[in-house]
Motif scaffolding. Structure first.
Motif, PDB file in Angstrom:
ATOM      1  N   SER A 212       1.104  -0.954   0.517  1.00  0.00           N
ATOM      2  CA  SER A 212      -0.077  -0.374  -0.036  1.00  0.00           C
ATOM      3  C   SER A 212       1.274   1.036  -0.509  1.00  0.00           C
ATOM      4  O   SER A 212       2.269   0.909   0.343  1.00  0.00           O
ATOM      5  CB  SER A 212      -1.139  -0.297   1.276  1.00  0.00           C
ATOM      6  OG  SER A 212      -0.368  -0.138   2.694  1.00  0.00           O
ATOM      7  N   VAL A 213       0.094   2.585  -0.313  1.00  0.00           N
ATOM      8  CA  VAL A 213       0.706   3.870  -0.295  1.00  0.00           C
ATOM      9  C   VAL A 213       1.638   4.122   0.905  1.00  0.00           C
ATOM     10  O   VAL A 213       2.605   4.547   1.784  1.00  0.00           O
ATOM     11  CB  VAL A 213       0.301   4.672  -0.624  1.00  0.00           C
ATOM     12  CG1 VAL A 213       0.741   6.212  -0.764  1.00  0.00           C
ATOM     13  CG2 VAL A 213      -0.072   4.900  -1.865  1.00  0.00           C
ATOM     14  N   ASP A 214       1.016   3.764   1.708  1.00  0.00           N
ATOM     15  CA  ASP A 214       0.833   4.001   3.649  1.00  0.00           C
ATOM     16  C   ASP A 214       2.666   3.109   3.546  1.00  0.00           C
ATOM     17  O   ASP A 214       3.109   3.584   4.607  1.00  0.00           O
ATOM     18  CB  ASP A 214       0.165   3.579   4.381  1.00  0.00           C
ATOM     19  CG  ASP A 214      -1.358   4.982   4.385  1.00  0.00           C
ATOM     20  OD1 ASP A 214      -0.532   5.942   4.451  1.00  0.00           O
ATOM     21  OD2 ASP A 214      -2.242   4.297   4.934  1.00  0.00           O
ATOM     22  N   ARG A 215       2.388   1.682   3.466  1.00  0.00           N
ATOM     23  CA  ARG A 215       3.649   1.034   3.811  1.00  0.00           C
ATOM     24  C   ARG A 215       4.504   1.594   2.946  1.00  0.00           C
ATOM     25  O   ARG A 215       5.827   1.334   3.541  1.00  0.00           O
ATOM     26  CB  ARG A 215       2.942  -0.430   3.479  1.00  0.00           C
ATOM     27  CG  ARG A 215       4.438  -1.564   3.672  1.00  0.00           C
ATOM     28  CD  ARG A 215       3.695  -1.270   5.173  1.00  0.00           C
ATOM     29  NE  ARG A 215       3.381  -2.620   5.433  1.00  0.00           N
ATOM     30  CZ  ARG A 215       2.808  -2.102   7.019  1.00  0.00           C
ATOM     31  NH1 ARG A 215       2.971  -1.421   7.663  1.00  0.00           N
ATOM     32  NH2 ARG A 215       1.430  -2.740   7.081  1.00  0.00           N
ATOM     33  N   LEU A 216       4.547   1.885   1.571  1.00  0.00           N
ATOM     34  CA  LEU A 216       5.224   1.971   0.959  1.00  0.00           C
ATOM     35  C   LEU A 216       6.143   3.772   1.798  1.00  0.00           C
ATOM     36  O   LEU A 216       7.119   3.956   1.294  1.00  0.00           O
ATOM     37  CB  LEU A 216       5.492   2.743  -0.482  1.00  0.00           C
ATOM     38  CG  LEU A 216       5.738   1.681  -1.543  1.00  0.00           C
ATOM     39  CD1 LEU A 216       4.530   2.556  -2.965  1.00  0.00           C
ATOM     40  CD2 LEU A 216       6.631   1.139  -1.828  1.00  0.00           C
ATOM     41  N   LYS A 217       5.773   4.681   2.027  1.00  0.00           N
ATOM     42  CA  LYS A 217       6.146   5.737   2.497  1.00  0.00           C
ATOM     43  C   LYS A 217       6.713   4.894   4.425  1.00  0.00           C
ATOM     44  O   LYS A 217       7.941   5.701   4.497  1.00  0.00           O
ATOM     45  CB  LYS A 217       4.482   6.125   3.018  1.00  0.00           C
ATOM     46  CG  LYS A 217       3.799   7.160   2.255  1.00  0.00           C
ATOM     47  CD  LYS A 217       2.825   8.143   3.515  1.00  0.00           C
ATOM     48  CE  LYS A 217       1.956   8.838   2.240  1.00  0.00           C
ATOM     49  NZ  LYS A 217       0.779   9.556   2.872  1.00  0.00           N
ATOM     50  N   GLN A 218       6.230   4.498   5.250  1.00  0.00           N
ATOM     51  CA  GLN A 218       7.111   3.217   5.792  1.00  0.00           C
ATOM     52  C   GLN A 218       8.785   3.083   5.439  1.00  0.00           C
ATOM     53  O   GLN A 218       9.856   3.110   6.085  1.00  0.00           O
ATOM     54  CB  GLN A 218       6.209   2.518   6.479  1.00  0.00           C
ATOM     55  CG  GLN A 218       5.029   3.251   7.236  1.00  0.00           C
ATOM     56  CD  GLN A 218       3.545   1.717   7.909  1.00  0.00           C
ATOM     57  OE1 GLN A 218       4.497   0.874   7.094  1.00  0.00           O
ATOM     58  NE2 GLN A 218       4.035   2.477   8.753  1.00  0.00           N
ATOM     59  N   LEU A 219       8.343   2.457   4.613  1.00  0.00           N
ATOM     60  CA  LEU A 219       9.072   1.356   4.110  1.00  0.00           C
ATOM     61  C   LEU A 219      10.473   2.268   3.586  1.00  0.00           C
ATOM     62  O   LEU A 219      11.475   2.038   3.985  1.00  0.00           O
ATOM     63  CB  LEU A 219       9.073   0.215   2.500  1.00  0.00           C
ATOM     64  CG  LEU A 219       8.668  -0.953   2.676  1.00  0.00           C
ATOM     65  CD1 LEU A 219       7.605  -1.118   1.884  1.00  0.00           C
ATOM     66  CD2 LEU A 219       9.696  -1.631   4.003  1.00  0.00           C
ATOM     67  N   SER A 220      10.471   4.016   2.659  1.00  0.00           N
ATOM     68  CA  SER A 220      10.934   4.443   2.407  1.00  0.00           C
ATOM     69  C   SER A 220      11.419   5.854   3.422  1.00  0.00           C
ATOM     70  O   SER A 220      13.047   5.208   3.369  1.00  0.00           O
ATOM     71  CB  SER A 220      10.281   6.039   1.435  1.00  0.00           C
ATOM     72  OG  SER A 220       9.120   6.454   2.231  1.00  0.00           O
ATOM     73  N   LYS A 221      10.924   5.635   4.845  1.00  0.00           N
ATOM     74  CA  LYS A 221      11.309   6.305   5.516  1.00  0.00           C
ATOM     75  C   LYS A 221      12.298   4.927   5.958  1.00  0.00           C
ATOM     76  O   LYS A 221      13.884   5.881   5.994  1.00  0.00           O
ATOM     77  CB  LYS A 221      10.229   6.641   6.675  1.00  0.00           C
ATOM     78  CG  LYS A 221      10.825   6.985   7.786  1.00  0.00           C
ATOM     79  CD  LYS A 221       9.605   7.333   8.305  1.00  0.00           C
ATOM     80  CE  LYS A 221      10.943   8.395  10.039  1.00  0.00           C
ATOM     81  NZ  LYS A 221       9.684   9.213  10.982  1.00  0.00           N
ATOM     82  N   ALA A 222      12.270   3.967   6.534  1.00  0.00           N
ATOM     83  CA  ALA A 222      12.875   2.710   6.490  1.00  0.00           C
ATOM     84  C   ALA A 222      14.681   2.797   6.219  1.00  0.00           C
ATOM     85  O   ALA A 222      15.394   2.431   6.559  1.00  0.00           O
ATOM     86  CB  ALA A 222      12.216   1.661   7.350  1.00  0.00           C
ATOM     87  N   LEU A 223      14.005   2.817   4.737  1.00  0.00           N
ATOM     88  CA  LEU A 223      15.067   2.708   4.365  1.00  0.00           C
ATOM     89  C   LEU A 223      16.034   3.971   3.772  1.00  0.00           C
ATOM     90  O   LEU A 223      17.547   3.965   2.650  1.00  0.00           O
ATOM     91  CB  LEU A 223      14.932   2.031   3.103  1.00  0.00           C
ATOM     92  CG  LEU A 223      14.280   0.975   2.697  1.00  0.00           C
ATOM     93  CD1 LEU A 223      13.712  -0.023   1.608  1.00  0.00           C
ATOM     94  CD2 LEU A 223      15.722  -0.122   2.903  1.00  0.00           C
ATOM     95  N   ASP A 224      15.130   5.391   4.058  1.00  0.00           N
ATOM     96  CA  ASP A 224      16.349   6.944   4.035  1.00  0.00           C
ATOM     97  C   ASP A 224      16.126   7.186   2.814  1.00  0.00           C
ATOM     98  O   ASP A 224      16.783   7.559   2.089  1.00  0.00           O
ATOM     99  CB  ASP A 224      17.595   6.153   4.775  1.00  0.00           C
ATOM    100  CG  ASP A 224      18.091   8.339   5.240  1.00  0.00           C
ATOM    101  OD1 ASP A 224      17.112   9.326   5.032  1.00  0.00           O
ATOM    102  OD2 ASP A 224      19.144   8.597   4.776  1.00  0.00           O
ATOM    103  N   VAL A 225      14.906   6.461   1.457  1.00  0.00           N
ATOM    104  CA  VAL A 225      14.865   7.419   0.158  1.00  0.00           C
ATOM    105  C   VAL A 225      14.117   8.263   0.429  1.00  0.00           C
ATOM    106  O   VAL A 225      12.920   7.501   1.126  1.00  0.00           O
ATOM    107  CB  VAL A 225      14.908   6.085  -0.608  1.00  0.00           C
ATOM    108  CG1 VAL A 225      16.357   5.310  -0.041  1.00  0.00           C
ATOM    109  CG2 VAL A 225      14.104   5.464  -0.161  1.00  0.00           C
ATOM    110  N   THR A 226      13.179   8.672  -0.895  1.00  0.00           N
ATOM    111  CA  THR A 226      11.906   8.919  -0.835  1.00  0.00           C
ATOM    112  C   THR A 226      10.939   8.320  -1.429  1.00  0.00           C
ATOM    113  O   THR A 226      11.844   7.554  -1.986  1.00  0.00           O
ATOM    114  CB  THR A 226      11.858  10.502  -2.231  1.00  0.00           C
ATOM    115  OG1 THR A 226      11.792  10.227  -3.257  1.00  0.00           O
ATOM    116  CG2 THR A 226      12.819  11.631  -1.696  1.00  0.00           C
TER     117      THR A 226
END
Length: 146
Positions: A62-76
């Motif tokens: 989901s978009v929300d999960r992608l946001k969490q993943l991007s934050k955890a991976l330090d990417v936009t």
């Protein structure tokens, strides 16, 4: 929020990415950060098995999960969407492997107006990359370039 709308719009039209491509990109970014699936799972708040499913493309994200993943991976979050439909996965991977400093340098370069100014910036960066003595003389940080 405008960002949420834009992310949802990109996600809904998928911009040519499928679950396998996004999962492969997540895996490559995670590995480039020397991060285990367990560590990423802890940061995102899911099981490591769920991270495995994302990376293999077996589970939609989901978009929300992608946001969490991007934050955890330090990417936009935009890392997971190509800049244009024709963009290949290989081109996106190259951009992802850049450090924060490299991304800032590229962004600054792109913000320079005028061909002469861009050429000057380019030549200056090439000069200091080749000349450690010059770098030591102009570096504003104590002992970082010694």
């Amino acid at each position: 929020m405008a960002l949420d709308f834009y992310c949802n719009l990109l996600y809904s039209i998928n911009m040519g990415r499928d679950n396998n491509q996004i999962g492969q990109l997540i895996r490559e970014i995670r590995k480039s950060r020397h991060m285990s699936q367990m560590k990423l799972a802890d940061l995102v708040g899911v099981s490591y098995q769920q991270i495995q499913k994302y990376e293999k493309g077996a589970s939609s994200i989901s978009v929300d999960r992608l946001k969490q993943l991007s934050k955890a991976l330090d990417v936009t979050i935009f890392t997971f969407f190509p800049a244009e439909k024709k963009g290949s996965l290989k081109e996106s991977k190259l951009a992802v492997k850049m450090s924060k400093e490299e991304q800032v340098i590229l962004e600054n370069f792109r913000n320079i107006k005028g061909k002469k100014a861009r050429t000057g910036f380019f030549e200056f960066s090439r000069l200091i990359a080749k000349n450690k003595k010059l770098l030591r003389q102009i570096c504003p940080l104590k002992d970082c370039c010694r």
